[in-house]
Design a protein around this motif. Structure first.
Motif, PDB file in Angstrom:
ATOM      1  N   ARG A  53      27.475 -33.086   5.989  1.00 46.73           N
ATOM      2  CA  ARG A  53      26.550 -32.549   6.734  1.00 46.73           C
ATOM      3  C   ARG A  53      25.306 -33.438   7.401  1.00 46.73           C
ATOM      4  N   VAL A  54      25.091 -34.323   6.386  1.00 47.46           N
ATOM      5  CA  VAL A  54      24.225 -35.225   6.849  1.00 47.46           C
ATOM      6  C   VAL A  54      24.466 -36.182   7.958  1.00 47.46           C
ATOM      7  N   ARG A  55      25.813 -36.668   7.922  1.00 48.14           N
ATOM      8  CA  ARG A  55      26.211 -37.562   8.867  1.00 48.14           C
ATOM      9  C   ARG A  55      26.562 -36.591  10.336  1.00 48.14           C
ATOM     10  N   THR A  56      26.979 -35.488  10.271  1.00 47.06           N
ATOM     11  CA  THR A  56      27.057 -34.699  11.472  1.00 47.06           C
ATOM     12  C   THR A  56      25.608 -34.205  12.349  1.00 47.06           C
ATOM     13  N   ALA A  57      24.667 -34.098  11.538  1.00 47.74           N
ATOM     14  CA  ALA A  57      23.451 -33.685  12.004  1.00 47.74           C
ATOM     15  C   ALA A  57      22.943 -34.899  12.753  1.00 47.74           C
ATOM     16  N   GLN A  58      22.994 -36.074  11.876  1.00 42.50           N
ATOM     17  CA  GLN A  58      22.248 -37.212  12.362  1.00 42.50           C
ATOM     18  C   GLN A  58      22.945 -37.785  13.585  1.00 42.50           C
ATOM     19  N   GLU A  59      24.381 -37.366  13.651  1.00 38.01           N
ATOM     20  CA  GLU A  59      25.062 -37.739  15.220  1.00 38.01           C
ATOM     21  C   GLU A  59      24.434 -37.146  16.245  1.00 38.01           C
ATOM     22  N   ASN A  60      24.260 -35.751  15.869  1.00 36.85           N
ATOM     23  CA  ASN A  60      23.734 -34.599  16.930  1.00 36.85           C
ATOM     24  C   ASN A  60      22.330 -35.236  17.084  1.00 36.85           C
ATOM     25  N   ALA A  61      21.613 -35.575  16.189  1.00 39.15           N
ATOM     26  CA  ALA A  61      20.230 -35.958  16.370  1.00 39.15           C
ATOM     27  C   ALA A  61      19.991 -37.254  17.366  1.00 39.15           C
ATOM     28  N   GLY A  62      20.872 -38.188  17.157  1.00 36.80           N
ATOM     29  CA  GLY A  62      20.904 -39.305  17.874  1.00 36.80           C
ATOM     30  C   GLY A  62      20.980 -39.092  19.259  1.00 36.80           C
ATOM     31  N   ALA A  63      22.053 -38.041  19.521  1.00 37.71           N
ATOM     32  CA  ALA A  63      22.212 -37.838  21.020  1.00 37.71           C
ATOM     33  C   ALA A  63      20.866 -36.849  21.608  1.00 37.71           C
ATOM     34  N   ARG A  94      -5.250 -33.602  10.476  1.00 34.63           N
ATOM     35  CA  ARG A  94      -3.866 -33.558  11.278  1.00 34.63           C
ATOM     36  C   ARG A  94      -3.949 -34.454  12.209  1.00 34.63           C
ATOM     37  N   LEU A  95      -5.033 -34.497  13.192  1.00 34.56           N
ATOM     38  CA  LEU A  95      -4.991 -35.473  13.910  1.00 34.56           C
ATOM     39  C   LEU A  95      -4.888 -36.986  13.514  1.00 34.56           C
ATOM     40  N   ALA A  96      -5.742 -37.308  12.663  1.00 36.71           N
ATOM     41  CA  ALA A  96      -5.639 -38.561  11.946  1.00 36.71           C
ATOM     42  C   ALA A  96      -4.421 -38.837  11.427  1.00 36.71           C
ATOM     43  N   ALA A  97      -3.789 -37.893  10.909  1.00 37.64           N
ATOM     44  CA  ALA A  97      -2.361 -38.206  10.452  1.00 37.64           C
ATOM     45  C   ALA A  97      -1.159 -38.255  11.208  1.00 37.64           C
ATOM     46  N   GLY A  98      -1.675 -38.225  12.854  1.00 35.95           N
ATOM     47  CA  GLY A  98      -0.753 -38.169  13.715  1.00 35.95           C
ATOM     48  C   GLY A  98      -0.126 -36.962  14.463  1.00 35.95           C
ATOM     49  N   ILE A  99      -0.589 -35.783  13.633  1.00 34.22           N
ATOM     50  CA  ILE A  99      -0.068 -34.493  14.015  1.00 34.22           C
ATOM     51  C   ILE A  99      -0.615 -33.942  15.004  1.00 34.22           C
ATOM     52  N   THR A 100      -0.465 -34.360  16.330  1.00 34.81           N
ATOM     53  CA  THR A 100      -1.057 -33.771  17.644  1.00 34.81           C
ATOM     54  C   THR A 100      -0.608 -32.447  17.825  1.00 34.81           C
ATOM     55  N   ASP A 101      -1.568 -31.816  18.476  1.00 34.71           N
ATOM     56  CA  ASP A 101      -1.443 -30.294  18.757  1.00 34.71           C
ATOM     57  C   ASP A 101      -0.229 -30.030  19.723  1.00 34.71           C
ATOM     58  N   GLY A 102       0.405 -30.823  20.331  1.00 36.39           N
ATOM     59  CA  GLY A 102       1.501 -30.556  21.290  1.00 36.39           C
ATOM     60  C   GLY A 102       2.839 -31.046  20.570  1.00 36.39           C
ATOM     61  N   LEU A 103       2.635 -31.687  19.148  1.00 35.65           N
ATOM     62  CA  LEU A 103       4.103 -32.100  18.447  1.00 35.65           C
ATOM     63  C   LEU A 103       4.929 -30.978  18.431  1.00 35.65           C
ATOM     64  N   VAL A 104       6.052 -31.122  18.791  1.00 35.53           N
ATOM     65  CA  VAL A 104       7.172 -30.298  18.394  1.00 35.53           C
ATOM     66  C   VAL A 104       8.239 -30.792  17.512  1.00 35.53           C
ATOM     67  N   ARG A 105       8.417 -30.199  16.476  1.00 38.62           N
ATOM     68  CA  ARG A 105       9.553 -30.969  15.423  1.00 38.62           C
ATOM     69  C   ARG A 105      10.886 -30.130  15.603  1.00 38.62           C
ATOM     70  N   LEU A 106      11.997 -30.880  15.729  1.00 40.10           N
ATOM     71  CA  LEU A 106      13.174 -30.595  15.878  1.00 40.10           C
ATOM     72  C   LEU A 106      14.176 -30.928  14.829  1.00 40.10           C
ATOM     73  N   ALA A 107      14.559 -29.991  13.957  1.00 43.85           N
ATOM     74  CA  ALA A 107      15.388 -30.311  12.733  1.00 43.85           C
ATOM     75  C   ALA A 107      16.666 -30.158  13.127  1.00 43.85           C
ATOM     76  N   VAL A 108      17.643 -31.171  13.392  1.00 44.08           N
ATOM     77  CA  VAL A 108      19.005 -30.956  14.028  1.00 44.08           C
ATOM     78  C   VAL A 108      19.913 -30.398  13.237  1.00 44.08           C
ATOM     79  N   GLY A 109      20.737 -29.395  13.478  1.00 43.58           N
ATOM     80  CA  GLY A 109      22.088 -28.947  12.611  1.00 43.58           C
ATOM     81  C   GLY A 109      23.277 -29.684  12.975  1.00 43.58           C
ATOM     82  N   CYS A 110      24.169 -28.931  12.588  1.00 39.54           N
ATOM     83  CA  CYS A 110      25.492 -29.374  12.606  1.00 39.54           C
ATOM     84  C   CYS A 110      26.155 -28.694  13.773  1.00 39.54           C
ATOM     85  N   GLU A 111      25.576 -27.868  14.588  1.00 35.44           N
ATOM     86  CA  GLU A 111      26.460 -27.294  15.719  1.00 35.44           C
ATOM     87  C   GLU A 111      27.084 -28.350  16.547  1.00 35.44           C
TER      88      GLU A 111
END
Ligand code: LCS
Length: 409
Positions: free
Chosen positions: A276-286, A375-392
């Motif tokens: 799972r970790v490897r598949t998700a990682q390959e997807n995330a790279g793309a 949050r801002l000092a930690a680099g978490i800007t208001d527009g930051l979007v987090r994408l957790a890529v799965g195995c689709e």
């Protein structure tokens, strides 16, 4: 799993070293056909308590002379099987499973910190880990400095003669800043402190913190280790048995132990961890490549993109860049909301590490409890979007994200 008589504890086969390569270890660690019926899948010992054959046996178990089980809050064979498996994957000698990742974190802080002590932590740790230190542990006179631990000099400067714990998450959630674990361990040990590493984002497939000097490695097993978005849980892994016993005593009385059924589910998830970790990682790279070249994107952070400023450290410390991406769109918060609403495959949900891709907005979700300026000092800007890529399927993910970005115009 070798079971020595009724309620006997399984023996750890892999003391401090894995017998097999990690993919095999995921599938077989902590599992042996059961000695009664030969069932391949481990049994679930769904019991709160264990029967003693004689009063003397009960007394011997409480006295610690007989290592058999007593009561599930203090230990259970199904939970022990998971602990054995994860300990081996992390190259630890023992592990303690907990009811959630936060139970692992709060148990370890409670065990290691006393009034007057000081903790240094990554500023961009998972929001509740930070709030726990700043809002709750501060009430007991425990001070916390939340700093950019990815800068070794800042980390060194934050340590005081009261520092007992350095707590790092690397890559951090969700800024993906990378902390040099070997340096952090050196700084902690020079100060007489312990290095505790939250390895949730990498899993033992991609990062082995004990190799760099960590004292305790922990996970929210809710994420990659379970991998199917259907269980909440945590685990603490040790190489030092005395330290483990200190924390175990606190887990037993704080009560944040994992349930046997939860442990069985997670153990099943661990069997497919490596793939799972490897598949998700390959997807995330793309997907990171797509984001890096799309005109609607202001910036993208992903440890696998070429030219990463910490490329040397990544190569030394991580076996791969993982499957978390953070990015900000040129249209800021508004454009981020549109993308969150228009992607079809990534579900709009917090969490990560499951087979399903998830997308979320940390400033209003996972890190909403952290003060805006922090949050801002930690680099978490208001527009930051987090994408957790799965195995689709990779092409499906690419097409879906591309249509959402293109629609921004
Ligand atoms: N550590 C990390 C790095 C996490 O991401 C989380 C949860 C925890 C610890 C806490 O674990 P839990 O108690 O939830 O099992 N992270 C979440 C996230 O990023 N979205 O929702 C939860």
């Amino acid at each position: 799993m070798a079971v020595s008589g009724m309620g006997g504890k399984p023996e750890m086969k892999n003391k401090n070293q894995t017998r097999w390569n990690i993919d095999t270890e995921c599938i077989h660690g902590g599992s042996e056909p059961d000695p009664t019926f030969g069932a391949l899948a481990p049994a679930i010992f769904q019991t709160s308590t264990f029967v003693f054959r004689t009063p003397e046996e009960g007394a011997a178990r409480f006295a610690g002379v007989d290592p058999g089980y007593i009561y599930t809050r203090m230990g259970n064979p199904t939970i022990a099987a998971l602990e054995e498996s994860v300990a081996a994957l992390e190259e630890g000698t023992s592990a303690l499973a907990t009811a959630s990742g936060m139970a692992a974190i709060s148990t370890v802080f409670f065990a290691l910190l006393s009034t007057g002590d000081h903790v240094v932590s990554s500023a961009s740790v998972y929001g509740p880990s930070r709030v726990l230190l700043e809002r709750d542990f501060s009430r007991f006179g425990i001070q916390a400095s939340m700093v950019d631990t990815s800068d070794t000099e800042i980390l060194r400067a934050a340590v005081t003669d009261r520092t007992r714990v350095i707590f790092v998450e690397t890559p951090a959630n969700p800024t993906l800043a990378i902390t040099d674990l070997a340096k952090a361990a050196e700084i902690a040990h020079e100060a007489g402190a312990l290095l505790v590493v939250d390895n949730t984002f990498m899993s033992p497939i991609l990062q082995k913190p004990f190799r760099f000097g960590a004292d305790i490695v922990l996970h929210s097993v809710t994420k990659f280790l379970n991998g199917h978005s259907d269980v909440v849980g945590g685990i603490l892994v040790f190489q030092d048995e005395e330290l483990m016993k200190r924390v175990r005593g606190v887990r037993h009385y704080l009560g944040g132990t994992m349930d046997p059924h939860q442990a069985w589910m997670v153990h099943r998830g661990v069997k497919t961890l490596a793939m799972r970790v490897r598949t998700a990682q390959e997807n995330a790279g793309a997907l990171a490549e797509l984001l890096a070249h799309h005109p609607a994107v202001e910036w993208v952070r992903y440890p696998g993109l070429p030219g990463h400023p910490q490329a040397d450290l990544i190569a030394r410390q991580m076996a791969g860049p993982g499957s978390l991406i953070s990015f900000e769109l040129k249209g800021g918060v508004e454009a981020g909301r549109k993308v969150l609403g228009s992607v079809e495959l990534p579900a709009l949900a917090v969490s990560l590490g499951g087979v399903e891709s998830l997308i979320q907005h940390p400033a209003s979700m996972t890190h909403a409890t952290v003060k805006h300026q922090d949050r801002l000092a930690a680099g978490i800007t208001d527009g930051l979007v987090r994408l957790a890529v799965g195995c689709e399927d990779r092409e499906d993910l690419i097409a879906d994200l591309r249509q959402a970005l293109d629609a921004l115009g």
